[in-house]
Write an enzyme that holds these catalytic residues in place. Structure first.
Site, PDB file in Angstrom:
ATOM      1  CG  HIS A  63     -49.102 -16.209-114.921  1.00  0.00           C
ATOM      2  ND1 HIS A  63     -48.808 -15.856-116.134  1.00  0.00           N
ATOM      3  CD2 HIS A  63     -50.106 -17.003-115.310  1.00  0.00           C
ATOM      4  CE1 HIS A  63     -49.542 -16.188-117.064  1.00  0.00           C
ATOM      5  NE2 HIS A  63     -50.168 -17.062-116.672  1.00  0.00           N
ATOM      6  CG  ASN A  76     -50.644 -15.902-121.367  1.00  0.00           C
ATOM      7  OD1 ASN A  76     -50.401 -15.483-120.557  1.00  0.00           O
ATOM      8  ND2 ASN A  76     -51.300 -17.144-121.683  1.00  0.00           N
TER       9      ASN A  76
HETATM   10 FE1  HDE Z   1     -54.763 -17.017-115.945  1.00  0.00          FE
HETATM   11  N1  HDE Z   1     -54.926 -17.317-114.013  1.00  0.00           N
HETATM   12  N2  HDE Z   1     -55.829 -18.761-115.956  1.00  0.00           N
HETATM   13  N3  HDE Z   1     -54.741 -17.342-117.981  1.00  0.00           N
HETATM   14  N4  HDE Z   1     -53.426 -15.768-115.829  1.00  0.00           N
HETATM   15  C1  HDE Z   1     -53.927 -16.407-113.132  1.00  0.00           C
HETATM   16  O1  HDE Z   1     -54.885 -15.266-111.187  1.00  0.00           O
HETATM   17  C2  HDE Z   1     -56.963 -18.944-114.967  1.00  0.00           C
HETATM   18  C3  HDE Z   1     -55.284 -17.952-118.615  1.00  0.00           C
HETATM   19  C4  HDE Z   1     -52.992 -14.969-117.135  1.00  0.00           C
HETATM   20  O2  HDE Z   1     -49.673 -11.091-113.572  1.00  0.00           O
HETATM   21  C5  HDE Z   1     -54.455 -16.417-111.783  1.00  0.00           C
HETATM   22  O3  HDE Z   1     -54.004 -13.621-110.049  1.00  0.00           O
HETATM   23  C6  HDE Z   1     -57.809 -20.091-115.587  1.00  0.00           C
HETATM   24  C7  HDE Z   1     -55.329 -17.766-120.077  1.00  0.00           C
HETATM   25  C8  HDE Z   1     -51.824 -14.074-116.521  1.00  0.00           C
HETATM   26  O4  HDE Z   1     -50.718 -11.305-111.823  1.00  0.00           O
HETATM   27  C9  HDE Z   1     -55.544 -17.452-111.675  1.00  0.00           C
HETATM   28  C10 HDE Z   1     -57.708 -19.990-116.886  1.00  0.00           C
HETATM   29  C11 HDE Z   1     -54.503 -16.421-120.176  1.00  0.00           C
HETATM   30  C12 HDE Z   1     -51.906 -14.271-115.177  1.00  0.00           C
HETATM   31  C13 HDE Z   1     -55.790 -17.788-113.297  1.00  0.00           C
HETATM   32  C14 HDE Z   1     -56.401 -19.193-117.124  1.00  0.00           C
HETATM   33  C15 HDE Z   1     -53.942 -16.390-118.976  1.00  0.00           C
HETATM   34  C16 HDE Z   1     -52.846 -15.166-114.813  1.00  0.00           C
HETATM   35  C17 HDE Z   1     -53.341 -16.930-110.641  1.00  0.00           C
HETATM   36  C18 HDE Z   1     -58.461 -21.079-117.598  1.00  0.00           C
HETATM   37  C19 HDE Z   1     -54.125 -15.773-121.374  1.00  0.00           C
HETATM   38  C20 HDE Z   1     -50.807 -13.325-114.370  1.00  0.00           C
HETATM   39  C21 HDE Z   1     -53.139 -15.965-109.915  1.00  0.00           C
HETATM   40  C22 HDE Z   1     -59.470 -20.658-118.027  1.00  0.00           C
HETATM   41  C23 HDE Z   1     -55.117 -14.929-122.022  1.00  0.00           C
HETATM   42  C24 HDE Z   1     -51.479 -12.023-113.888  1.00  0.00           C
HETATM   43  C25 HDE Z   1     -53.974 -14.725-110.423  1.00  0.00           C
HETATM   44  C26 HDE Z   1     -50.563 -11.164-112.926  1.00  0.00           C
HETATM   45  C27 HDE Z   1     -53.016 -15.578-113.396  1.00  0.00           C
HETATM   46  C28 HDE Z   1     -56.670 -18.469-113.640  1.00  0.00           C
HETATM   47  C29 HDE Z   1     -56.032 -19.360-118.206  1.00  0.00           C
HETATM   48  C30 HDE Z   1     -53.153 -14.963-118.237  1.00  0.00           C
HETATM   49  C31 HDE Z   1     -55.633 -18.828-110.808  1.00  0.00           C
HETATM   50  C32 HDE Z   1     -58.814 -20.623-114.537  1.00  0.00           C
HETATM   51  C33 HDE Z   1     -55.873 -18.122-121.234  1.00  0.00           C
HETATM   52  C34 HDE Z   1     -51.149 -13.108-117.335  1.00  0.00           C
HETATM   53  O5  HDE Z   1     -56.752 -16.899-111.352  1.00  0.00           O
END
Ligand code: HDE
Length: 692
Positions: free
Chosen positions: A76, A149
């Protein structure tokens, strides 16, 4: 001369450089507040001599510049944020004790960041990708982040697979490409070896991943969460954001071209809409259900690769989100905003969804890496807007430390001794837990195909075709035949006709064997109408944009009528012409033009009108980009309004007349043309322009 330069005195230096001396403007200073006399020259020994180390102004400026970047988000990375508010439209104290839902009419400040997942910070907006839809709600009882999402399911079931998924979709490590694309071997290799991804793949190959605008997307919390009321009673909940403007996507060929014409297409769209006062709005919907429903539902409600169809658990609208203010500074707010799934408030709680549990660890951790200090919560965009105090102290860049003597509790210093606990504070839902320690998934997670099929059969024919085309496009970029075959072997468990069409599109000599399912798919799940974008289209041109190709001599009255028709439905209009200097319309008036035709292709608009004089048409018929303007609008299924004088351009663009091409033979035709545009696309044309 504009106001800004009037307030300045300009001097030329010995080498001809410009010195602007502050009169009305603030004085330029160093970070220490020292006024700067010369910001054009480094301190040297004579005009041609070596630079001096004592030049503290130069050293401070370059030092700061060298450290301007912070690590981009691992996923993202490319995003765009805006401020707004959430308004509660229905109080639900029986479901949750959260203050935000206690009172109808309560307004809570909000910050939203939309994003793509796979591309780097500078990648293009129209990549085929899931969009992040992250909402920070600054409630009276602390910050609540719904980090969601625009698709309600995910690729994987357990957070331990996230690094593998993300590595596979990002640039391949040896070559450093492709950028912002899932159309490559590594991604399809991983997902085809991970059948739990199949439902998400159907969504990803659908038009959901090429939204026309952030304003026309749904958002989802994805996981099942809990709402807990004041008595400690809990319900399961899924969060949905529904765009008031309805959903809309572009077509794939259009997306590819938008990326070249305007890589910032989504950013610009939100910027323009908010600056025009067209504030986008979403309703917050809740799907509420209890343990009994969870038991009888055929899938595990803790499995993030599954939805609960709206037909089974209807959505209850409890609030609306409005975005009405762009950030003052992109870096300070959009880049530094730190969303954390573990930011919940009293009355909102987690479930054991193994993806959510992993996320609750990851987000806090990633903020430390990116923002460099545990004090990232002191940055204004991240700080709560309600009072907050505790004994956490010091660390890099701290802006707040506990006042007074006490920096621990319990302490003997009474009220002076700082903050203490409250009985009203956050309490976790007392979900009973027991079991042996193990690495295993529940058996109910094992169905990987049934909902993929349900999604597919819920689409209109046009959308099904787009899904097929997207699989064929992506897999045509995959170089390893056995990966392509493996994907088709999964599709055979989803829908045989789809699998066959994809196999044919890839030129397979024969169908591969069907993948062996871990659990026999259910083939009787009912269609869910709500899953289709087209079936739920808004039938209005509100919030959309008309592009008008104009030339000198264009019918002035018609241009006014088109502008009025757009205004009356709440749409935008933009003129495209041979030069940005504007055109002389039929009544002799000068009409400003926003885009030169080479920089304003029709992919930037939802519908187009061709309003040329005969001479203008003759001129533009010799211009390839004007012909592309028409033929792309045609190929992308857009409504095209044409004045009689512009017919030769239509013919030159090799476009066949059909019912999506509407004669603009008088100013009175403008309104009915705009009404037709409200259908958004003339889909009947598509089969005629897509042969392979
Ligand atoms: Fe994320 N995800 N994600 N994700 N995600 C990040 O956090 C992570 C997942 C989502 O506009 C990171 O600040 C793991 C699902 C959004 O700043 C990080 C897993 C969904 C955003 C991270 C998921 C998301 C992130 C990277 C698996 C939808 C952007 C930078 C368990 C429900 C937020 C940060 C923004 C961002 C980890 C799966 C949505 C690395 C470990 C499912 C919208 O922490």
């Amino acid at each position: 001369m504009d106001q800004q330069t009037k307030d300045l005195e300009t001097e030329r230096g010995a080498g001809g450089e410009t010195h602007q001396i502050a009169r009305g403007a603030p004085v330029l200073t160093t970070q220490q507040g020292v006024p700067v006399a010369d910001d054009q020259n480094t301190l040297r020994v004579g005009p041609s001599g070596p630079a001096l180390l004592e030049d503290f102004h130069f050293r401070e400026k370059i030092f700061h510049f060298d450290h301007e970047r912070i690590p981009e988000r691992v996923v993202h990375a490319r995003g765009y944020g805006a401020h707004g508010y959430f308004e509660t439209t229905e109080a639900i104290p029986e479901l949750t004790r959260a203050a935000i839902f206690a009172r109808k009419g309560e307004r809570t400040p909000a910050f939203v960041r939309f994003s793509t997942v796979a591309g780097n910070r500078g990648s293009a907006d129209l990549a085929r990708d899931v969009r992040g839809f992250a909402v920070k709600l600054y409630t009276r009882e602390g910050n609540w982040d719904i980090v969601g999402n625009n698709i309600p399911v995910f690729f994987i079931q357990d957070a331990i697979k996230f690094p593998d998924l993300v590595h596979s979709v990002k640039q391949e490590p040896d070559r450093g490409f492709p950028q912002a694309q899932s159309a490559h071997d590594n991604f399809w290799d991983f997902v085809s070896l991970t059948p739990e991804s199949v439902n998400m793949l159907l969504w990803q190959m659908s038009d959901r991943t090429i939204p026309r605008s952030f304003r026309f997307m749904e958002g989802f919390g994805v996981h099942t969460f809990r709402l807990v009321n004041a008595k400690g009673k809990a319900h399961f909940v899924k969060f949905h954001w529904k765009p008031r403007l309805g959903m809309q996507s572009v077509v794939w060929n259009e997306a590819l071209k938008i990326n070249g014409a305007d890589p910032d297409f989504h950013r610009r769209d939100l910027w323009d809409a908010i600056h025009a006062g067209d504030f986008p709005e979403w309703d917050l919907g809740l799907q509420i259900f209890d343990e009994a429903f969870a038991e009888r539902f055929p899938f595990d409600v803790l499995d993030a690769t599954k939805i609960i169809p709206e037909e089974e658990v209807p959505i209850r609208i409890v609030g609306r989100l409005v975005l009405d203010r762009m950030v003052d500074n992109f870096f300070a707010e959009t880049e530094q905003v730190a969303f954390c799934t573990q930011n919940v408030v009293p009355g909102i709680d987690f479930t054991n969804d193994p993806l959510l549990q992993g996320r609750n660890f990851s987000y806090l951790d990633t903020q430390l890496k990116r923002l460099g200090s545990p004090n990232f919560t002191h940055i204004p965009v991240n700080a709560p807007k309600c009072p907050f105090q505790n004994f956490q102290q010091d660390g890099h860049m701290t802006l707040r430390n506990p006042k007074g003597r006490a920096n621990y509790e319990p302490n003997s210093w009474g009220v002076e001794g700082g903050p203490r606990e409250t009985r009203e504070g956050y309490r976790s839902y007392a979900a009973p837990e027991n079991g042996a320690k193990m690495r295993a998934r529940p058996e109910r997670f094992a169905d990987h195909y049934s909902q993929a099929r349900q999604f597919y059969i819920s689409q209109t024919e046009i959308e099904q075709r787009h899904i097929k085309d997207a699989f064929v496009f992506e897999l045509s970029k995959v170089e390893t035949p056995r990966i392509r075959e493996r994907v088709v072997s999964h599709l055979l468990n989803v829908d045989e006709a789809l699998a066959k069409q994809v196999a044919q599109g890839l030129g397979f000599a024969q169908l591969p064997e069907r993948a062996k399912p871990a659990k026999t798919p259910i083939t009787t799940l009912a269609k869910s109408e709500k899953l289709s974008i087209i079936a739920n289209g808004p039938k209005s041109f509100k919030g959309r944009k008309l592009g008008v190709l104009v030339s000198d001599g264009a019918d002035a009255k018609l241009l006014i009528a088109l502008a009025e028709a757009c205004k009356s439905v709440g749409a935008m209009i933009e003129l495209v012409g041979p030069q940005v200097g504007g055109i002389k319309a039929s009544d002799g008036s000068t009409v400003p033009v926003k885009q030169k035709v080479v920089g304003g292709p029709s992919v930037l608009y939802d519908a187009v009108a061709i309003v040329l004089s005969e001479a203008g048409c003759a001129l533009l018929s010799g211009e390839a980009t004007a012909k592309d303007f028409v033929s792309d609008a045609f190929a992308h299924g857009k409504f095209i309004g044409v004045v009689p004088a512009a017919k030769p351009l239509i013919e030159k663009a090799c476009v066949e007349m059909d019912n999506g091409i509407i004669a603009l033979d008088s100013p009175a035709a403008a309104k009915s043309f705009l009404d037709r545009c409200g259908m958004l696309r003339f889909w009947e044309r598509e089969p005629k322009v897509r042969a392979v």
